[in-house]
Scaffold this active site. Structure first.
Site, PDB file in Angstrom:
ATOM      1  N   ASP A  56      51.282   2.702 -99.131  1.00  0.00           N
ATOM      2  CA  ASP A  56      52.646   1.256 -99.751  1.00  0.00           C
ATOM      3  C   ASP A  56      51.916   1.520-101.557  1.00  0.00           C
ATOM      4  O   ASP A  56      51.058   1.764-101.659  1.00  0.00           O
ATOM      5  CB  ASP A  56      52.350  -0.139 -98.942  1.00  0.00           C
ATOM      6  CG  ASP A  56      51.198  -1.403 -99.459  1.00  0.00           C
ATOM      7  OD1 ASP A  56      49.996  -0.591 -99.857  1.00  0.00           O
ATOM      8  OD2 ASP A  56      51.257  -2.255 -99.505  1.00  0.00           O
ATOM      9  N   ASP A  89      47.069  -1.174-101.027  1.00  0.00           N
ATOM     10  CA  ASP A  89      46.742  -2.036 -99.925  1.00  0.00           C
ATOM     11  C   ASP A  89      47.129  -2.281 -98.825  1.00  0.00           C
ATOM     12  O   ASP A  89      46.289  -2.997 -97.693  1.00  0.00           O
ATOM     13  CB  ASP A  89      46.458  -3.717 -99.858  1.00  0.00           C
ATOM     14  CG  ASP A  89      47.846  -4.333-100.031  1.00  0.00           C
ATOM     15  OD1 ASP A  89      48.778  -3.819 -99.295  1.00  0.00           O
ATOM     16  OD2 ASP A  89      48.239  -5.589-100.553  1.00  0.00           O
ATOM     17  N   SER A  95      54.959  -5.566-103.289  1.00  0.00           N
ATOM     18  CA  SER A  95      54.499  -4.462-101.439  1.00  0.00           C
ATOM     19  C   SER A  95      55.340  -3.621-101.082  1.00  0.00           C
ATOM     20  O   SER A  95      55.321  -1.995-101.838  1.00  0.00           O
ATOM     21  CB  SER A  95      53.599  -5.528-101.042  1.00  0.00           C
ATOM     22  OG  SER A  95      52.429  -6.329-101.002  1.00  0.00           O
ATOM     23  N   ASP A 101      51.916  -0.396-103.717  1.00  0.00           N
ATOM     24  CA  ASP A 101      50.384  -1.838-104.183  1.00  0.00           C
ATOM     25  C   ASP A 101      49.006  -0.540-103.436  1.00  0.00           C
ATOM     26  O   ASP A 101      47.887  -1.548-104.214  1.00  0.00           O
ATOM     27  CB  ASP A 101      50.608  -2.651-104.641  1.00  0.00           C
ATOM     28  CG  ASP A 101      50.596  -3.776-103.063  1.00  0.00           C
ATOM     29  OD1 ASP A 101      51.277  -3.554-101.811  1.00  0.00           O
ATOM     30  OD2 ASP A 101      49.707  -4.229-103.514  1.00  0.00           O
TER      31      ASP A 101
END
Length: 459
Positions: free
Chosen positions: A248, A252, A104, A250
């Site tokens: 970010d 999400d 993340s 990834d």
């Protein structure tokens, strides 16, 4: 260097010693624990795998895939992808689970195995504990040579995800395209550097992608906080863009920059989307305890309702399901739209945000000014190894037992116009300290005050 084992998965730094870092052997061990848990539920299993662009991703991907195959589990590898894409692909393929290889918002030396169940949602606390037990010494039986798992690839995951977003009745691609919007993107040389332009092309939006190559060499700390975003803020100041989009690694978490180069604020990403959806219908909305009161104020002003969960996506989703929520999320810019799937999804947040901008005809700064104005402070304390954090938080709670106090998730103390929430992180060796107050200075001063009080108690 660090290895953190939690119910939500395993996260650590690459290199170093076994059991102290995310080494190849640790990746195999925890992939095996997860696979054994799946096999205990259903002997014939399929797992979807995806990763962000960080440099260790392909190495960890190879290790995890081979381990699952060795257990007799079939693997669908989507390669470079986003967390919400992998979550949705689990249900698309009717798989028994999924693993997202991403740390993340952590810097590039980190990676993690984030574990999904058959619904494409993060595993529960109980299931996560079982997986950890299996990984740390449970009886794991690998498959014979004739029963090894297969490997197939999915090459259209992000395309399919975007098409599903465009099918939503609340996304108006034609209207967005008619407005001639221009945006600037900071996706830190990761999966969003590919996925966001794919979405914006479908929406007819012109963009400047600051970091287009998915090299995983993050140009700055990848957590989308104002102090890390000087380049996109500077690019937005000249008024050439209707908004800035920050995600970010990834994809999400979502943060916006307004047309004047000012942070819209991660906390207000959820407020913006709620403003749009609740203008179409009344409904219930959910955020976690560390999210801004602005969402509750907005919902109630529109005749809708609100409730808070403990911090953590699993807890938010549980509360959303219990209340039949139309929208949920977290103050870190996480948008959960159950009509699409129960997972934080920056791509759907972008599509809904642009639709709202197009329908209102307002600028981002005008929209922000129309919302209840609170200011958040987000600070943290690095933990000393061996420190009894639970005892420390209990001590701080006892000092404020005569104030409005909640210990459901760490310690939250609320006063008439401000609050502080202190909780142990599940992913890093820190105590997170969230505050909210009528001004940014007051919020940060409140956080600094409690940092000093915690440090004094820890001595």
């Amino acid at each position: 260097m660090t290895l953190i084992k939690s119910i939500s998965g395993i996260r650590g730094t690459i290199g170093g010693s076994i059991g102290e870092n995310l080494t190849p052997l640790d990746a195999v061990k925890f992939a095996a624990g997860y696979g054994a848990w799946l096999k205990s539920r259903n002997d014939k299993c399929t797992v979807v795998i995806g990763r962000d662009a960080r440099p260790s991703g392909q190495m960890i991907e190879n290790l995890v895939i081979s381990t699952l195959q060795g257990l007799g589990i079939d693997v669908i590898n989507t390669g470079l992808s986003t967390t919400p894409t992998v979550e949705m692909l689990v249900t698309r393929y009717k798989a028994e689970g999924g693993i997202i290889l991403t740390a993340s918002h952590n810097p590039k030396q980190w990676n993690a195995l984030k574990l999904l169940n058959e619904k494409g949602e993060f595993v529960s606390g109980l299931d996560g504990a079982t997986i950890l037990e299996l990984a740390e010494g449970g009886a794991i039986q690998f498959a014979d040579v004739d029963d090894l798992g297969t490997l197939t690839t999915c090459d259209d995951g992000m395309d399919w995800h975007i098409e599903e977003i465009l099918k939503l009745p609340t996304v108006d691609a034609e209207l967005i395209a008619s407005k001639g919007f221009k945006v600037v993107i900071d996706a830190v040389h990761s999966s969003g550097s590919i996925a966001i332009p794919m979405l914006l092309d479908k929406l007819g939006v012109t963009y400047n992608n600051l970091y287009p190559e998915p090299t995983g060499q993050f140009p700055h700390n990848p957590e989308p906080l104002e102090k890390h975003l000087s380049a996109i803020i500077e690019a937005s100041k000249n008024g050439n863009y209707d908004m800035g989009i920050v995600v970010d690694p990834d994809v999400d978490r979502l943060a916006f920059i307004d047309e004047n180069g000012k942070m819209f604020g991660e906390e207000y990403t959820l407020v913006l989307v709620a403003d749009y959806l609740l203008s179409l219908q009344s409904g219930h909305v959910v955020s976690n305890m560390s999210s801004s009161k602005a969402l509750r104020d907005l919902a109630e002003s529109k005749g809708s309702s609100y409730s808070a969960s403990a911090v953590g996506e699993v807890n938010v989703v549980e509360e959303m399901k219990a209340t039949n929520s139309v929208l949920g999320g977290e103050g870190n810019g996480g948008i959960i739209l159950p009509e699409l799937h129960y997972g934080r999804d920056a791509l759907v947040g972008i599509a809904l945000g642009l639709t709202h901008l197009a329908k209102t005809g307002k600028t981002m700064s005008e929209l922000k000014a129309s919302y209840p104005q609170y200011f958040m402070g987000k600070q943290k304390i690095e933990l000393t190894p061996g420190l009894d954090v639970d005892a420390l938080l209990s001590s701080i709670a006892s000092l404020y037992e005569n104030d409005e106090l909640s210990t459901i998730d760490g310690v939250k103390i609320t006063w008439s116009d401000r609050w502080v929430h202190m909780r142990k992180s599940n992913t890093e060796p820190i105590i997170r300290i969230y505050t909210e107050a009528p001004s940014s200075k007051e919020a940060m001063d409140l956080g600094a005050r409690f940092i000093k009080e915690l440090q004094a108690l820890a001595l």
